[in-house]
Design an enzyme around this catalytic site. Structure first.
Site, PDB file in Angstrom:
ATOM      1  N   CYS A 266      46.146  35.911  43.551  1.00  0.00           N
ATOM      2  CA  CYS A 266      45.796  34.849  44.500  1.00  0.00           C
ATOM      3  C   CYS A 266      46.656  34.879  45.735  1.00  0.00           C
ATOM      4  O   CYS A 266      46.184  34.671  46.845  1.00  0.00           O
ATOM      5  CB  CYS A 266      45.924  33.498  43.808  1.00  0.00           C
ATOM      6  SG  CYS A 266      47.549  33.257  43.038  1.00  0.00           S
TER       7      CYS A 266
ATOM      8  N   LYS B 291      39.166  27.002  28.957  1.00  0.00           N
ATOM      9  CA  LYS B 291      38.113  28.018  29.055  1.00  0.00           C
ATOM     10  C   LYS B 291      38.660  29.234  29.796  1.00  0.00           C
ATOM     11  O   LYS B 291      38.999  29.147  30.975  1.00  0.00           O
ATOM     12  CB  LYS B 291      36.908  27.484  29.845  1.00  0.00           C
ATOM     13  CG  LYS B 291      35.760  28.481  29.819  1.00  0.00           C
ATOM     14  CD  LYS B 291      34.748  28.211  30.915  1.00  0.00           C
ATOM     15  CE  LYS B 291      34.616  29.298  31.920  1.00  0.00           C
ATOM     16  NZ  LYS B 291      34.616  30.680  31.493  1.00  0.00           N
TER      17      LYS B 291
ATOM     18  N   GLU C 114      39.027  36.331  51.771  1.00  0.00           N
ATOM     19  CA  GLU C 114      39.785  36.888  50.646  1.00  0.00           C
ATOM     20  C   GLU C 114      39.034  38.105  50.100  1.00  0.00           C
ATOM     21  O   GLU C 114      37.869  37.995  49.728  1.00  0.00           O
ATOM     22  CB  GLU C 114      39.915  35.824  49.554  1.00  0.00           C
ATOM     23  CG  GLU C 114      40.747  36.290  48.381  1.00  0.00           C
ATOM     24  CD  GLU C 114      40.850  35.241  47.272  1.00  0.00           C
ATOM     25  OE1 GLU C 114      39.825  34.638  46.907  1.00  0.00           O
ATOM     26  OE2 GLU C 114      41.968  35.036  46.770  1.00  0.00           O
TER      27      GLU C 114
ATOM     28  N   LYS D 142      32.340  45.297  46.369  1.00  0.00           N
ATOM     29  CA  LYS D 142      32.693  44.302  47.389  1.00  0.00           C
ATOM     30  C   LYS D 142      33.918  44.776  48.189  1.00  0.00           C
ATOM     31  O   LYS D 142      33.951  44.686  49.425  1.00  0.00           O
ATOM     32  CB  LYS D 142      32.990  42.971  46.672  1.00  0.00           C
ATOM     33  CG  LYS D 142      32.906  41.769  47.556  1.00  0.00           C
ATOM     34  CD  LYS D 142      33.132  40.499  46.733  1.00  0.00           C
ATOM     35  CE  LYS D 142      33.991  39.546  47.541  1.00  0.00           C
ATOM     36  NZ  LYS D 142      34.775  38.620  46.802  1.00  0.00           N
TER      37      LYS D 142
ATOM     38  N   GLU E 122      43.926  25.274  42.000  1.00  0.00           N
ATOM     39  CA  GLU E 122      44.674  26.433  42.515  1.00  0.00           C
ATOM     40  C   GLU E 122      43.627  27.485  42.850  1.00  0.00           C
ATOM     41  O   GLU E 122      43.060  28.103  41.956  1.00  0.00           O
ATOM     42  CB  GLU E 122      45.635  26.969  41.437  1.00  0.00           C
ATOM     43  CG  GLU E 122      46.667  25.969  40.962  1.00  0.00           C
ATOM     44  CD  GLU E 122      47.778  25.758  41.966  1.00  0.00           C
ATOM     45  OE1 GLU E 122      48.137  26.702  42.691  1.00  0.00           O
ATOM     46  OE2 GLU E 122      48.295  24.619  42.035  1.00  0.00           O
TER      47      GLU E 122
END
Ligand code: NAD
Length: 496
Positions: A301, A189, A396, A351, A265
Site C-alpha cells: 500500500c 474475511k 495506484e 494491468k 486503510e
C-alpha cells in the site's frame, strides 16, 4: 548441527491447506455449495478450492463472536490471561512459520525467502499487542470533591475485519492482534486470492487458548462474505484494508445498515523526495529507493512509486536506482534464491504492463524495463520524464513501476509530493534541517520517514501508529493509538 535446507516444492506437494470456515473454535462446512479456486500465479494452477461463502456463514460467525463477547469469556478475562494467550499465539506462529510462509507464497506468488522473513512481523505484532493489554489506561478527569470522573476504554464488541492479499498473514494479524488485545471478538474475511494463512492463524489461536468464538475466519468472495460483514447489524466496527473503491463501498454498507464506525486503510501513491545533498550516500539511498518502490513486487500500500529528485542529482540517482532494480530478478517463488516473486494474478500483471505502455504514449521515457518473466511476473520498470499529471503518476499501479520526476526548488518538491488524492506515506532524503522540518510538517501523509525507508518493526519496533489522509482512508492503525481504535471510550461519573 546445521538444519538441512527445505525442499519447498516437496513441502508444497505434501502440505494440507485449511479451506473451511473457522467458526466458534472449529473448522465447519460452509452453508453454500458454490466454490472457487485459489490459483498459484507462478504455476497458473489451483492450489486449493474454497467455499465462495454465504451471508449465513457470516451470520453464524457473528453469532459465535457475539456469544463469546457477551458471556465475557474473552472480553472479561483478566489482562494477564489475555496477554498470555496473545504471546502464546506469537510462539505458535513461529513454530508454524514454514507452513504459514509456504501458504502465502503458493497463493500469491511471494518469494518464499520474503514470506519466511515476514513471519517476524506477524509475531512482532502479536507480541507488541500482547504486552500492551495491561498497559492500556483510561483517564481520571478533574472533578469536584464528591465526584470521581473516569474515562474508560472498553472493547467495542464484535469487530468485522476485511483484508487484502498482498501480505495475507500480516494483514490478518494487523487486525486480529489489536482487536483481540482490546477484548473484542473478531469475524475476519481474508482475500479470496490468499485465504489459507488466515485460516491457519485461527486454528493456531485456538491452540494457544483463545476461547471459542473470539476469532472466526470466513473465507469467500467480496460481494458475498465481504458485503455480508459490511451490512451486518450485529457487527459493531468494521476494520477494512484494501482498495479505495472497496473501502468506500463499506461506507455505503455501514450507512445502509447499522451505521457502524469504520477504520479504512486504503490505497496509496506515495512519494519519495531525494535532495542533491544526499549525493555522498548515492548507493545506499538508491538501494532504499528501490526497496521502497519494489518491495513485494511493488504490491504494497505504501509503495513509494513517485520519485521526486533534485535536478542536478537526477541522472546519477536514476542510474544507481536502475542498478539496484536490475538486482531484482523474478523467478520461481519456491526457489530460496529468488528475490522477486510473481505478480499475484494474471489480471494484475496485464494491468501493470498496461500502465507502462500507456505512460509511453503519454510521453514518459522507459529508462529501465526488466520485462516479463514468463507469463507470471514482471521485473521492475523505471520511467523518467514523468509529469505529475500523467496517469502513471496519479493512479495506484500496485506493481513494480517507479515514476521519476524532477524538482528545482524544495517548495516545488513538496507541491509535487502533495499533488495526489492519496496520503499513506512519504520518504524524504536530505541532510538539510530546514528541508527536513518543512517536509515532516508539510507532507500530507500518515507516515513520513526522513533519511530512512519505512518498514514496521525496523526503526521504532511496532510502536508507531499512523492515520492515512484523503483517498487512503481514515482511522489509526498501529501502536497504542491503533489499539485505542478498537476501544469504545466511555465516561463514568461516580458521585460519592
Ligand atoms: P480489494 O479492495 O479488491 O479487496 C480487499 C478486500 O475486500 C478483500 O477481502 C475482498 O474480498 C473484499 N472485497 C472486494 N470487493 C468487495 C465488495 N464488493 N464488498 C465487500 N468486500 C469486498 O483490494 P485488494 O486487491 O485485495 O488489495 C489491494 C489494495 O489494498 C490496494 O489498493 C492497496 O493499496 C490496498 N492496501 C492498503 C493497505 C493499507 O494499510 N492502507 C495495506 C495493504 C493493501
Amino acid at each position: 548441527m546445521t538444519t538441512p535446507p527445505i525442499d519447498w516444492h516437496a513441502r508444497a506437494a505434501a502440505i494440507t491447506l485449511p479451506v473451511r470456515p473457522f467458526i466458534d473454535g472449529r473448522f465447519v462446512e460452509s452453508t453454500g455449495a458454490e466454490r472457487f479456486d485459489s490459483i498459484n500465479p507462478a504455476a497458473n494452477r489451483p492450489v486449493c478450492t474454497l467455499p465462495a461463502g454465504t451471508a449465513e456463514d457470516v451470520d453464524r460467525a457473528v453469532a459465535a463472536a457475539r456469544r463469546a463477547f457477551e458471556d465475557g469469556r474473552w472480553a472479561k478475562a483478566t489482562p494477564l490471561q489475555r496477554k498470555a494467550v496473545l504471546l502464546r499465539i506469537a510462539e505458535l506462529i513461529e513454530a508454524n512459520a514454514d507452513d504459514l510462509a509456504l501458504m502465502d507464497s503458493l497463493e500469491m506468488g511471494k518469494a518464499i525467502s520474503a514470506a519466511r522473513a515476514e513471519i517476524a512481523f506477524a509475531t512482532g505484532f502479536f507480541r507488541y499487542y500482547g504486552e500492551a493489554v495491561d498497559k492500556l489506561y483510561g483517564t481520571v478527569a478533574p472533578s469536584d470533591g464528591i465526584t470521581l470522573s473516569l474515562g474508560l476504554l472498553e472493547p467495542r464488541g464484535v469487530v468485522g475485519a476485511i483484508v487484502p492479499w498482498n501480505f495475507p498473514l500480516i494483514n490478518a494479524v494487523l487486525k486480529a492482534a489489536p482487536a483481540l488485545a482490546a477484548g473484542n471478538s473478531v469475524v475476519l474475511k481474508p482475500s479470496e486470492i490468499a485465504s489459507t494463512s488466515a485460516l491457519k492463524l485461527a486454528e493456531i489461536a485456538a491452540e494457544a487458548g483463545l476461547p471459542d468464538g473470539a476469532l472466526n475466519v470466513v473465507p469467500g468472495l467480496g460481494p458475498t462474505v465481504g458485503q455480508a460483514i459490511g451490512r451486518h447489524g450485529g457487527i459493531d466496527l468494521v476494520s477494512f484494508t484494501g482498495s479505495t473503491a472497496t473501502g468506500r463501498l463499506f461506507m455505503t454498507y455501514a450507512g445502509q445498515s447499522n451505521g457502524k464506525p469504520l477504520l479504512l486503510e486504503c490505497g496509496g501513491k506515495s512519494p519519495q523526495v531525494v535532495c542533491g545533498d544526499m549525493a555522498d550516500d548515492l548507493d545506499a539511498v538508491a538501494a532504499r529507493v528501490a526497496h521502497d518502490a519494489f518491495w513485494n513486487q511493488g504490491q504494497w500500500c505504501a509503495a513509494k512509486t513517485r520519485l521526486i529528485v533534485e535536478d542536478g542529482f537526477h541522472d546519477r540517482l536514476v542510474e544507481a536506482v536502475i542498478r539496484a532494480a536490475a538486482e531484482r530478478v523474478p523467478g520461481d517463488p519456491l526457489d530460496p534464491a529468488t528475490n522477486f516473486g510473481t505478480i499475484a494474478t494474471r489480471g494484475q500483471l496485464g494491468k501493470v504492463r498496461g500502465f507502462i505502455d500507456h505512460a509511453r504514449t503519454e510521453g514518459a521515457n522507459v529508462a529501465f524495463d526488466g520485462g516479463t518473466w514468463g507469463e507470471t511476473s514482471t521485473a521492475p520498470a523505471i520511467l523518467t520524464d514523468v509529469r505529475p499529471d500523467m496517469t502513471v503518476a496519479c493512479e495506484e499501479v500496485f506493481g513494480p513501476v517507479l515514476s521519476v520526476m524532477r524538482f528545482r526548488d524544495f517548495d516545488e518538491a513538496l507541491a509535487i509530493a502533495n499533488d495526489t488524492a492519496y496520503g499513506l506515506a512519504a520518504s524524504i532524503w536530505t541532510r538539510d534541517a530546514r528541508r527536513t522540518q518543512a517536509a515532516a510538517r508539510g507532507i500530507r501523509a500518515g507516515r513520513v520517514t526522513v533519511r530512512a525507508s519505512a518498514a514496521a518493526g525496523e526503526h521504532s519496533g511496532f510502536a508507531l501508529g499512523a492515520e492515512p489522509w484523503g483517498a487512503s482512508g481514515f482511522g489509526i492503525e498501529g501502536g497504542m493509538e491503533g489499539l485505542r481504535s478498537y476501544c469504545r471510550f466511555k465516561s463514568v461519573e461516580i458521585v460519592c
